[in-house]
Scaffold this motif. Structure first.
Motif, PDB file in Angstrom:
ATOM      1  N   PRO A  18      58.840 -38.816  14.900  1.00 35.97           N
ATOM      2  CA  PRO A  18      57.583 -38.985  14.775  1.00 35.97           C
ATOM      3  C   PRO A  18      57.005 -40.163  14.026  1.00 35.97           C
ATOM      4  CG  PRO A  18      58.070 -36.660  14.997  1.00 35.97           C
ATOM      5  CD  PRO A  18      59.122 -37.406  14.573  1.00 35.97           C
ATOM      6  N   VAL A 275      47.561 -34.855  15.661  1.00 36.29           N
ATOM      7  CA  VAL A 275      48.962 -35.793  15.903  1.00 36.29           C
ATOM      8  C   VAL A 275      48.385 -37.227  15.841  1.00 36.29           C
ATOM      9  CG1 VAL A 275      49.969 -34.352  17.539  1.00 36.29           C
ATOM     10  CG2 VAL A 275      48.620 -35.960  18.504  1.00 36.29           C
ATOM     11  N   MET A 278      48.132 -37.422  11.347  1.00 40.22           N
ATOM     12  CA  MET A 278      49.349 -37.530  10.714  1.00 40.22           C
ATOM     13  C   MET A 278      49.739 -38.950  10.804  1.00 40.22           C
ATOM     14  SD  MET A 278      50.572 -35.068   9.326  1.00 40.22           S
ATOM     15  CE  MET A 278      52.124 -35.300   8.914  1.00 40.22           C
TER      16      MET A 278
ATOM     17  N   ALA B  70      49.230 -30.239  12.539  1.00 42.26           N
ATOM     18  CA  ALA B  70      50.449 -30.722  12.471  1.00 42.26           C
ATOM     19  C   ALA B  70      51.681 -29.867  12.614  1.00 42.26           C
ATOM     20  CB  ALA B  70      50.668 -31.793  11.423  1.00 42.26           C
ATOM     21  N   ALA B  73      51.783 -28.785  16.251  1.00 39.11           N
ATOM     22  CA  ALA B  73      52.317 -29.984  16.994  1.00 39.11           C
ATOM     23  C   ALA B  73      53.758 -29.934  16.736  1.00 39.11           C
ATOM     24  CB  ALA B  73      51.439 -31.408  16.434  1.00 39.11           C
ATOM     25  N   LEU B  74      54.402 -29.976  15.564  1.00 40.57           N
ATOM     26  CA  LEU B  74      55.656 -30.118  15.220  1.00 40.57           C
ATOM     27  C   LEU B  74      56.537 -28.869  15.986  1.00 40.57           C
ATOM     28  CD1 LEU B  74      57.978 -31.565  13.721  1.00 40.57           C
ATOM     29  CD2 LEU B  74      57.640 -29.700  12.106  1.00 40.57           C
ATOM     30  N   HIS B  79      54.118 -33.996  18.438  1.00 41.65           N
ATOM     31  CA  HIS B  79      53.885 -35.303  17.732  1.00 41.65           C
ATOM     32  C   HIS B  79      54.190 -36.637  18.434  1.00 41.65           C
ATOM     33  CE1 HIS B  79      52.537 -34.003  14.005  1.00 41.65           C
ATOM     34  NE2 HIS B  79      53.270 -32.935  14.161  1.00 41.65           N
TER      35      HIS B  79
END
Lengths: 424, 164
Positions: A18, A275, A278, B70, B73-74, B79
């Motif tokens: 990612p 997302v 991040m 996060a 999302a992981l 992601h």
């Protein structure tokens, strides 16, 4: 050092690390090699995410989702149908005009395409439009509406380039409408050539009825555009007012928003924000290292040593961002590339607002261009057709968008006259 | 040695429960952001005053939203990455690249946990500028979510290689 950083990031992105993590891991590796204290890792990640203007992102995403659940989108489509449905290929026109309105609220091209596509693509297919054209026009209008405010990529650009969100929003309005009209002309050409149907006869009464139905929905663009352009609200405040308005309309006026839908809507907005954030956090850590090494300045010096011609550099940037946009998520591309190229942009005297508009439009085109094409993928799955089939029609929309891009690149006044006028 | 507990019923329940908890937290954070900005607008335009802690509080809400979101999302594989190339690899190669990806995330999160914890303990004495909360408490989000992400990746690696 610059090469190592670049190679590490690219290698990691290629094996699907990612992107936010790839940036942070690269930073950690470089810090380990150079013996820089790792206490900066959590500190920079934290301060990267603690970025006040970006609060507008979850709020705009939330407003868009609420608006969908609240039944605003359907009424907007009905109004557009009464407005432009009488033209040959009417549903395609409806699609484009609705996208332009919708973009003013949701701020995200994939959200646009999913929301409008699920209403309009089945309707188009039922009326006898081919699936490829339906998917292509939905994807093209959703991606190009990315420059009509509010735009989440523009908010991110403004933060990364340290420029004004409001000015960038103003710069997007005229080019956005221009792109919309050019797509309508292309759709009309297809419609006449292939004898697509006319949606409905133009009736003033029907227009009035659908307008009354959708009138509440229009309060959102008025709050957002009027509030921001009139200098009443910041982007974040306008986003919050849009959330409140969508909530109010959904619960008390249209009564389609149910309280039990709320948790899902809030959660989706939260994850969609996280997302992107991040990547912002990871990039904050890595750019701190890049700046320490003066890498952006060195890139600027290297390129200006070859040419300092603004027009050539703009052309190179266009090609570069177009290429990046074909592979990367638009927010990711902005966060990764913009901080690196800004010293160059300033050095050769490109207006950062104009540049932001070009970058955003460019990345929008990338979202409908394979191999990645997030927006095109969304509309293809709604239309139940493969990307390669859609490309036969989509290619004309892409070429058209490239034409608009060239005009916008070399005539900065189209974008800049509105912010210059309003921000005097 | 029996490693079934890693994907047994109990583990599944614990996982679902933890995720549900974090979902409520994220829902609360987004809701709080929407409300706090709206309240500030009300204060500024109607009451002609301002909430002193607004900027700082809203900023911290966004930070918490970023890192708790996060983790979710992981867990959901949401992601933003570049899947197009890897999708074309044969399955065994995909398994290998996925393992490398998880290992890399484990490394960076280990750094975040260790140094994030250090940062938190160093900052316990100081409070934030406008809020009556020790700043260390707010920084705690990094080591905690880092540990959770590390855990998710570790479990996924074991599950992936043990499943078949």
């Amino acid at each position: 050092m610059g090469y190592i950083i670049g190679l590490l990031v690219i290698a990691m992105v290629l094996i699907n690390v990612p992107i936010g993590f790839a940036l942070a891991i690269t930073a950690v590796i470089i810090m380990a090699i150079k013996g820089i204290g790792m206490l900066s890792v959590p500190l920079r990640l934290f301060h990267g995410a603690d970025n006040f203007p970006l609060i507008a992102i979850p709020l705009f995403v939330l407003a868009g989702q609420l608006m969908n659940s609240a039944g605003l989108s359907v009424r907007l489509v009905n109004f557009c149908s009464a407005l432009v449905g009488f033209i040959r290929g009417g549903l395609a026109m409806v699609n484009i005009v609705a996208s332009m309105f919708f973009a003013e609220i949701s701020g995200s091209a994939v959200a646009d395409a999913a929301a409008l596509g699920s209403i309009l693509i089945p309707a188009m297919k039922k009326k006898g439009y081919p699936a490829d054209f339906s998917a292509a026009v939905t994807s093209a209008s959703a991606t190009q509406a990315i420059i009509i405010p509010p735009s989440i990529p523009m908010i991110i650009y403004a933060v990364m380039a340290e420029t004004s969100i409001v000015a960038l929003f103003m710069a997007g309005l005229v080019p956005g409408v221009m792109a919309g009209i050019s797509m309508m002309i292309l759709s009309y050409y297809f419609a006449v050539k292939k004898k697509y149907p006319i949606e409905e006869k133009f009736q003033l009464r029907k227009l009035w009825v659908s307008f009354k139905e959708a009138a509440w929905a229009f309060s959102l663009p008025i709050i957002i555009i009027g509030g921001i352009f009139g200098g009443i609200f910041t982007a974040t405040e306008a986003a919050s007012m849009a959330v409140m308005a969508a909530f109010f309309i959904g619960v008390f006026v249209y009564r389609e928003l149910r309280f039990r839908d709320l948790p899902q809507v809030l959660l989706n907005s939260g994850i969609q924000t996280a997302v992107v954030m991040m990547i912002v956090a990871g990039s904050a850590l890595l750019s701190w290292l890049l700046t320490n090494e003066l890498i952006p300045q060195r890139i600027a010096a290297a390129i200006t040593a070859a040419t300092a011609n603004r027009y050539i550099i703009l052309m190179l940037m266009n090609i570069f961002f177009l290429f990046a946009g074909m592979f990367l998520h638009s927010a990711a591309a902005i966060i990764m590339i913009v901080p690196i190229v800004m010293p160059l942009v300033h050095k050769v005297g490109i207006d950062p607002i104009h540049f932001g508009l070009i970058v955003t439009f460019n990345l929008g085109i990338g979202q409908q261009t394979p191999p990645v094409a997030s927006v095109l993928l969304t509309t293809c799955s709604v239309a139940n057709i493969s990307i390669s089939e859609v490309m036969r029609v989509n290619i004309y929309f892409i070429l058209l968008a490239l034409g608009v891009l060239i005009i916008l690149t070399y005539l900065p006044e189209i974008s800049l006259f509105l912010p210059n006028l309003l921000l005097e | 040695m029996n490693r079934r507990w890693l994907y047994g019923e109990k583990m599944k329940k614990l996982h679902a429960w933890a995720i549900r908890g974090m979902e409520y937290l994220v829902i609360g954070l987004v809701g709080a952001l929407a409300i706090v900005v709206a309240v500030e607008v009300f204060f500024r335009y109607v009451l002609n005053s301002s909430i002193s802690w607004y900027d700082e509080f809203a900023g911290y809400l966004l930070v918490w939203l970023t890192f708790w979101g996060a983790v979710l999302a992981l867990d959901r594989g949401r992601h933003i990455g570049f899947e197009t190339l890897v999708e074309r690899f044969p399955i065994p190669v995909q398994k290998l690249t996925t393992t490398i990806v998880y290992l890399l995330i484990i490394i960076v999160q280990a750094v975040v946990v260790y140094y994030g914890w250090m940062l938190t303990t160093q900052l316990t004495g100081e409070t934030t500028i406008t809020l009556p909360i020790p700043i260390g408490v707010i920084y705690l989000v990094l080591p905690v979510t880092g540990a959770l992400m590390l855990l998710i990746c570790a479990v996924r690696i074991v599950q992936m290689w043990r499943m078949d």
